[in-house]
Design a protein around this motif. Structure first.
Motif, PDB file in Angstrom:
ATOM      1  N   MET A   1     -18.216 -68.893 -47.136  1.00 46.62           N
ATOM      2  CA  MET A   1     -18.283 -69.732 -45.926  1.00 46.62           C
ATOM      3  C   MET A   1     -18.546 -68.850 -44.696  1.00 46.62           C
ATOM      4  O   MET A   1     -17.834 -67.873 -44.464  1.00 46.62           O
ATOM      5  CB  MET A   1     -16.974 -70.500 -45.747  1.00 46.62           C
ATOM      6  N   LYS A   2     -19.593 -69.174 -43.939  1.00 48.30           N
ATOM      7  CA  LYS A   2     -19.981 -68.369 -42.789  1.00 48.30           C
ATOM      8  C   LYS A   2     -19.063 -68.652 -41.600  1.00 48.30           C
ATOM      9  O   LYS A   2     -18.836 -69.803 -41.243  1.00 48.30           O
ATOM     10  CB  LYS A   2     -21.434 -68.660 -42.420  1.00 48.30           C
ATOM     11  N   ILE A   3     -18.546 -67.579 -41.001  1.00 50.66           N
ATOM     12  CA  ILE A   3     -17.659 -67.698 -39.842  1.00 50.66           C
ATOM     13  C   ILE A   3     -18.490 -67.790 -38.561  1.00 50.66           C
ATOM     14  O   ILE A   3     -19.429 -67.022 -38.364  1.00 50.66           O
ATOM     15  CB  ILE A   3     -16.695 -66.497 -39.750  1.00 50.66           C
ATOM     16  N   ASN A   4     -18.158 -68.726 -37.696  1.00 50.50           N
ATOM     17  CA  ASN A   4     -18.853 -68.885 -36.420  1.00 50.50           C
ATOM     18  C   ASN A   4     -18.135 -68.029 -35.373  1.00 50.50           C
ATOM     19  O   ASN A   4     -17.084 -68.408 -34.858  1.00 50.50           O
ATOM     20  CB  ASN A   4     -18.856 -70.357 -36.000  1.00 50.50           C
ATOM     21  N   TYR A   5     -18.726 -66.889 -35.052  1.00 47.62           N
ATOM     22  CA  TYR A   5     -18.074 -65.933 -34.151  1.00 47.62           C
ATOM     23  C   TYR A   5     -18.162 -66.368 -32.683  1.00 47.62           C
ATOM     24  O   TYR A   5     -17.326 -65.961 -31.871  1.00 47.62           O
ATOM     25  CB  TYR A   5     -18.664 -64.535 -34.339  1.00 47.62           C
ATOM     26  N   ILE A   6     -19.168 -67.160 -32.338  1.00 50.08           N
ATOM     27  CA  ILE A   6     -19.246 -67.680 -30.968  1.00 50.08           C
ATOM     28  C   ILE A   6     -18.060 -68.602 -30.709  1.00 50.08           C
ATOM     29  O   ILE A   6     -17.425 -68.563 -29.643  1.00 50.08           O
ATOM     30  CB  ILE A   6     -20.572 -68.424 -30.736  1.00 50.08           C
ATOM     31  N   PHE A   7     -17.739 -69.439 -31.693  1.00 48.97           N
ATOM     32  CA  PHE A   7     -16.572 -70.320 -31.589  1.00 48.97           C
ATOM     33  C   PHE A   7     -15.296 -69.508 -31.417  1.00 48.97           C
ATOM     34  O   PHE A   7     -14.437 -69.847 -30.584  1.00 48.97           O
ATOM     35  CB  PHE A   7     -16.478 -71.200 -32.834  1.00 48.97           C
ATOM     36  N   LEU A   8     -15.152 -68.421 -32.158  1.00 46.35           N
ATOM     37  CA  LEU A   8     -13.958 -67.583 -32.059  1.00 46.35           C
ATOM     38  C   LEU A   8     -13.865 -66.924 -30.684  1.00 46.35           C
ATOM     39  O   LEU A   8     -12.774 -66.797 -30.121  1.00 46.35           O
ATOM     40  CB  LEU A   8     -13.963 -66.519 -33.160  1.00 46.35           C
ATOM     41  N   LEU A   9     -15.005 -66.507 -30.131  1.00 48.38           N
ATOM     42  CA  LEU A   9     -15.016 -65.917 -28.793  1.00 48.38           C
ATOM     43  C   LEU A   9     -14.575 -66.947 -27.755  1.00 48.38           C
ATOM     44  O   LEU A   9     -13.772 -66.646 -26.861  1.00 48.38           O
ATOM     45  CB  LEU A   9     -16.414 -65.392 -28.461  1.00 48.38           C
ATOM     46  N   LEU A  10     -15.073 -68.171 -27.888  1.00 50.48           N
ATOM     47  CA  LEU A  10     -14.675 -69.234 -26.966  1.00 50.48           C
ATOM     48  C   LEU A  10     -13.199 -69.591 -27.136  1.00 50.48           C
ATOM     49  O   LEU A  10     -12.517 -69.936 -26.170  1.00 50.48           O
ATOM     50  CB  LEU A  10     -15.544 -70.473 -27.195  1.00 50.48           C
ATOM     51  N   ALA A  11     -12.694 -69.484 -28.370  1.00 47.77           N
ATOM     52  CA  ALA A  11     -11.269 -69.733 -28.615  1.00 47.77           C
ATOM     53  C   ALA A  11     -10.414 -68.690 -27.897  1.00 47.77           C
ATOM     54  O   ALA A  11      -9.351 -69.009 -27.349  1.00 47.77           O
ATOM     55  CB  ALA A  11     -10.979 -69.701 -30.111  1.00 47.77           C
ATOM     56  N   LEU A  12     -10.881 -67.441 -27.875  1.00 44.38           N
ATOM     57  CA  LEU A  12     -10.178 -66.380 -27.156  1.00 44.38           C
ATOM     58  C   LEU A  12     -10.162 -66.672 -25.656  1.00 44.38           C
ATOM     59  O   LEU A  12      -9.115 -66.536 -24.998  1.00 44.38           O
ATOM     60  CB  LEU A  12     -10.843 -65.026 -27.420  1.00 44.38           C
ATOM     61  N   VAL A  13     -11.302 -67.083 -25.114  1.00 43.44           N
ATOM     62  CA  VAL A  13     -11.374 -67.440 -23.694  1.00 43.44           C
ATOM     63  C   VAL A  13     -10.434 -68.607 -23.391  1.00 43.44           C
ATOM     64  O   VAL A  13      -9.717 -68.601 -22.376  1.00 43.44           O
ATOM     65  CB  VAL A  13     -12.824 -67.812 -23.300  1.00 43.44           C
ATOM     66  N   ALA A  14     -10.405 -69.605 -24.288  1.00 40.56           N
ATOM     67  CA  ALA A  14      -9.524 -70.763 -24.103  1.00 40.56           C
ATOM     68  C   ALA A  14      -8.064 -70.338 -24.069  1.00 40.56           C
ATOM     69  O   ALA A  14      -7.273 -70.847 -23.260  1.00 40.56           O
ATOM     70  CB  ALA A  14      -9.749 -71.771 -25.233  1.00 40.56           C
TER      71      ALA A  14
END
Length: 249
Positions: free
Chosen positions: A1-14
């Motif tokens: 399963m491919k991890i979406n790293y942009i989503f993870l970066l936005l989660a960090l900002v959140a």
């Protein structure tokens, strides 16, 4: 399963913004997550993400927990997050996304325009705030904004405010995790992101605490409200485009 790293970066900002603004990361994380995953997956991710996030907040801001607010806000929050979590299973996810988008827009505009709005610091309002924030967290995935407004009335010291809010949030997330798992919201996809979100919760809270000392709270509150408004508008716009796309297909 491919991890979406942009989503993870936005989660960090959140997580960073949520820590500094005092609203909690879910008010940003849930609508951001809806751009990448279905609504129910986001609910599941939010619950497990917040467990690590709030544990780190309790540890980093552990001075002066307010036991009275833990009881008056925390107890009704736990009861109604369970109710809201079960109800989310029977409500159409598209309808929930619409409610979330409208809620974010109305909430942010109300407090940007009427910054003088206050909640009186009494037992009745604490219980009402806990009830509404818990139900909203269970049904929509986010209730920190309502809880933050309620707690602000009691004029707690900054560290005590964040620690008490995080402890209440932890109780909410612990409770709704079981409900969401029973509802089928936490599966292979959500568990794949668990270790990443766990680390992000810790790192984001730590960075948020460091930044918090350098930014006036009142100024960042307005910036946070502006972010909430933009995310709410983006959520509604996404739903509108999705609907138009379905009509044209």
């Amino acid at each position: 399963m491919k991890i979406n790293y942009i989503f993870l970066l936005l989660a960090l900002v959140a997580e960073i913004v949520g820590t500094i603004g005092g609203f909690g990361s879910s008010v940003f994380f849930v609508p951001i997550g809806n751009f990448y995953f279905d609504f129910y997956s986001v609910l599941g991710m939010t619950a497990i993400f917040h467990l690590s996030s709030n544990l780190s907040k309790i540890w980093l801001f552990k001075k002066g927990l307010d036991k009275r607010l833990l009881l008056y806000i925390g107890l009704p929050s736990v009861v109604f997050v369970i109710l809201g979590g079960f109800m989310s299973k029977w409500v159409n996810s598209g309808a929930l996304e619409i409610v979330l988008g409208v809620f974010l827009v109305v909430f942010s505009l109300l407090f940007l325009i009427k910054s003088e709005i206050i909640v009186f610091p009494n037992k009745k309002n604490a219980i009402i705030g806990g009830t509404l924030s818990g139900f909203s967290a269970g049904l929509l995935g986010t209730g920190g904004a309502i809880r933050g407004l309620t707690m602000a009335a009691f004029n707690l010291e900054k560290n005590a405010f964040i620690a008490t809010s995080a402890f209440i949030d932890f109780l909410i997330d612990f409770s709704r995790t079981f409900v969401y798992y029973e509802n089928g919201y936490i599966g292979k996809l959500e568990l794949t992101y668990l270790p990443f979100l766990f680390v992000i919760g810790l790192v984001g809270t730590y960075l948020g605490k460091r930044i918090l000392y350098h930014i006036p709270q009142d100024k960042f509150r307005n910036l946070s409200l502006l972010f909430i408004l933009l995310i709410g508008l983006a959520t509604i716009a996404k739903l509108a485009f999705d609907h138009l796309g379905q009509l044209s297909s």
